[in-house]
Enzyme design. Sequence first.
Site, PDB file in Angstrom:
ATOM      1  CG  HIS A  59       9.323 -21.289  38.606  1.00  0.00           C
ATOM      2  ND1 HIS A  59       9.788 -21.283  39.886  1.00  0.00           N
ATOM      3  CD2 HIS A  59       8.307 -21.937  38.674  1.00  0.00           C
ATOM      4  CE1 HIS A  59       9.082 -21.876  40.780  1.00  0.00           C
ATOM      5  NE2 HIS A  59       7.926 -22.310  40.121  1.00  0.00           N
ATOM      6  CB  SER A  62       9.411 -18.587  43.834  1.00  0.00           C
ATOM      7  OG  SER A  62       8.375 -19.406  44.855  1.00  0.00           O
ATOM      8  CG  ASN A  65       9.562 -22.537  44.977  1.00  0.00           C
ATOM      9  OD1 ASN A  65      10.114 -22.275  43.842  1.00  0.00           O
ATOM     10  ND2 ASN A  65       8.409 -23.134  45.017  1.00  0.00           N
ATOM     11  NE  ARG A 108       5.722 -20.002  40.773  1.00  0.00           N
ATOM     12  CZ  ARG A 108       4.509 -19.836  40.616  1.00  0.00           C
ATOM     13  NH1 ARG A 108       3.951 -18.539  41.112  1.00  0.00           N
ATOM     14  NH2 ARG A 108       3.766 -20.860  40.959  1.00  0.00           N
ATOM     15  CD  GLU A 162       2.829 -25.629  39.541  1.00  0.00           C
ATOM     16  OE1 GLU A 162       3.964 -25.925  40.050  1.00  0.00           O
ATOM     17  OE2 GLU A 162       2.332 -26.574  38.721  1.00  0.00           O
ATOM     18  NE  ARG A 163      -1.878 -29.691  41.044  1.00  0.00           N
ATOM     19  CZ  ARG A 163      -1.139 -30.664  41.791  1.00  0.00           C
ATOM     20  NH1 ARG A 163      -0.243 -30.806  42.435  1.00  0.00           N
ATOM     21  NH2 ARG A 163      -1.666 -31.994  41.653  1.00  0.00           N
ATOM     22  CG  MET A 164      -5.977 -22.728  41.178  1.00  0.00           C
ATOM     23  SD  MET A 164      -6.944 -23.202  42.416  1.00  0.00           S
ATOM     24  CE  MET A 164      -8.418 -23.949  41.695  1.00  0.00           C
ATOM     25  NE  ARG A 189       4.465 -31.187  47.169  1.00  0.00           N
ATOM     26  CZ  ARG A 189       5.799 -31.068  47.709  1.00  0.00           C
ATOM     27  NH1 ARG A 189       6.166 -31.515  48.953  1.00  0.00           N
ATOM     28  NH2 ARG A 189       6.698 -30.435  46.978  1.00  0.00           N
ATOM     29  CG  HIS A 232       4.684 -22.371  36.736  1.00  0.00           C
ATOM     30  ND1 HIS A 232       5.092 -21.602  37.575  1.00  0.00           N
ATOM     31  CD2 HIS A 232       4.216 -21.723  35.701  1.00  0.00           C
ATOM     32  CE1 HIS A 232       4.620 -20.447  37.241  1.00  0.00           C
ATOM     33  NE2 HIS A 232       4.416 -20.606  35.978  1.00  0.00           N
ATOM     34  CG  ASN A 234       2.685 -29.867  40.101  1.00  0.00           C
ATOM     35  OD1 ASN A 234       2.948 -31.072  40.104  1.00  0.00           O
ATOM     36  ND2 ASN A 234       2.927 -28.830  40.796  1.00  0.00           N
TER      37      ASN A 234
HETATM   38  O1  LIG Z   1       3.188 -24.382  43.379  1.00  0.00           O
HETATM   39  C1  LIG Z   1       3.977 -24.753  44.273  1.00  0.00           C
HETATM   40  O2  LIG Z   1       3.788 -25.016  45.546  1.00  0.00           O
HETATM   41  C2  LIG Z   1       5.091 -25.324  43.708  1.00  0.00           C
HETATM   42  O3  LIG Z   1       5.715 -24.589  42.563  1.00  0.00           O
HETATM   43  C3  LIG Z   1       5.009 -26.838  43.306  1.00  0.00           C
HETATM   44  O4  LIG Z   1       4.623 -27.499  44.256  1.00  0.00           O
HETATM   45  P1  LIG Z   1       4.543 -29.096  44.630  1.00  0.00           P
HETATM   46  O5  LIG Z   1       6.121 -29.543  44.231  1.00  0.00           O
HETATM   47  O6  LIG Z   1       4.127 -29.212  45.970  1.00  0.00           O
HETATM   48  O7  LIG Z   1       3.813 -29.538  43.472  1.00  0.00           O
END
Ligand SMILES: O=C(O)[C@H](O)COP(=O)(O)O
Length: 304
Positions: A59, A62, A65, A108, A162-164, A189, A232, A234
């Site tokens: 995406h 956001s 972000n 997003r 996205e990963r939780m 991360r 997303h 991740n």
């Molecule tokens: O979920 C988030 O914060 C971003 O989309 C991805 O975060 P990261 O780059 O810290 O995995």
Amino acid sequence: MAATFKYQPAWAIDVSAPGSSRNFPRFLSMRFACNASISTPLSISHHSSTESTLILIRHGESLWNEKNLFTGCCDVPLTKRGVEEAIEAGKRISYIPVDVIFTSALIRAQMTAMLAMTQHHHKKVPIIIHNESEEATTWTQVYSAKTTKQSIPVITAWQLNERMYGELQGLNKQETAERYGKEKVHEWRRSYDIPPPKGESLEMCSQRAVAYFKDFIEPQLKSGKHVMVAAHGNSLRSIIMYLDRLTSQEVTDLELSTGIPLLYIYKEGKFISRGSPVGSTEAGVYAYTQSLAVYRQELDEMSH
Ligand SMILES: O=C(O)[C@H](O)COP(=O)(O)O
């Protein structure tokens, strides 16, 4: 009232696909109040091609972000810059075929998919499929074969979310690094199997995202459909780990920028990474394969 009948459009998923018995909402049984036979306007789409294209897009930027906050499964929209990134991504894929779009349940990613498709040269209308209930399916019926032919189904799936990020969601990334240490936050991360506090590790995220890809997206590619996945950072890292056969060590170095499309060619059960399309003005994209060159030519002829 014209009799309605259940019609599985050409893009309907193969219900015999492995895993399709999973607890997955019934897929794309669109009903038409007419006697419809749908053929594709372009010869390349669907069964005539021996290869399919897969486009992956993270995406656009956001609002969290922009504020450098951990977002995870929190559902925040794009910034103005994120909107521009999505439109730019659309220009870069505007001559690459798309028959079906998969995205997450988060706005997003959905905004990115829809904005990108505003730039596509085939001018088809992406329609978010609602079949979360019998009523949703009934109330979203399309009563025109012609309109259906000019549509692209958009399937939203929480498995592509996205990963939780657990107890990091909403926290500032810089402040979190100062509090817990840069190494620890980098580990949360980017490592494969170390989850953030009460959150998902990349491995846990891939157990849903890659499973969904294998069960529901890969069968579409196998049948010759061209697919776009807007998701997303991740959830896509876990899918790319599968496509590129990365090790858990290699994936820690994988970073995805917002709004940059990645192109894969799917052929004979294999995924060939072709990097990021640089845009329709660049002949290079069409040098990737003869099919893409033919598709581009047919689109140009249709628009004259
Ligand atoms: O979920 C988030 O914060 C971003 O989309 C991805 O975060 P990261 O780059 O810290 O995995």
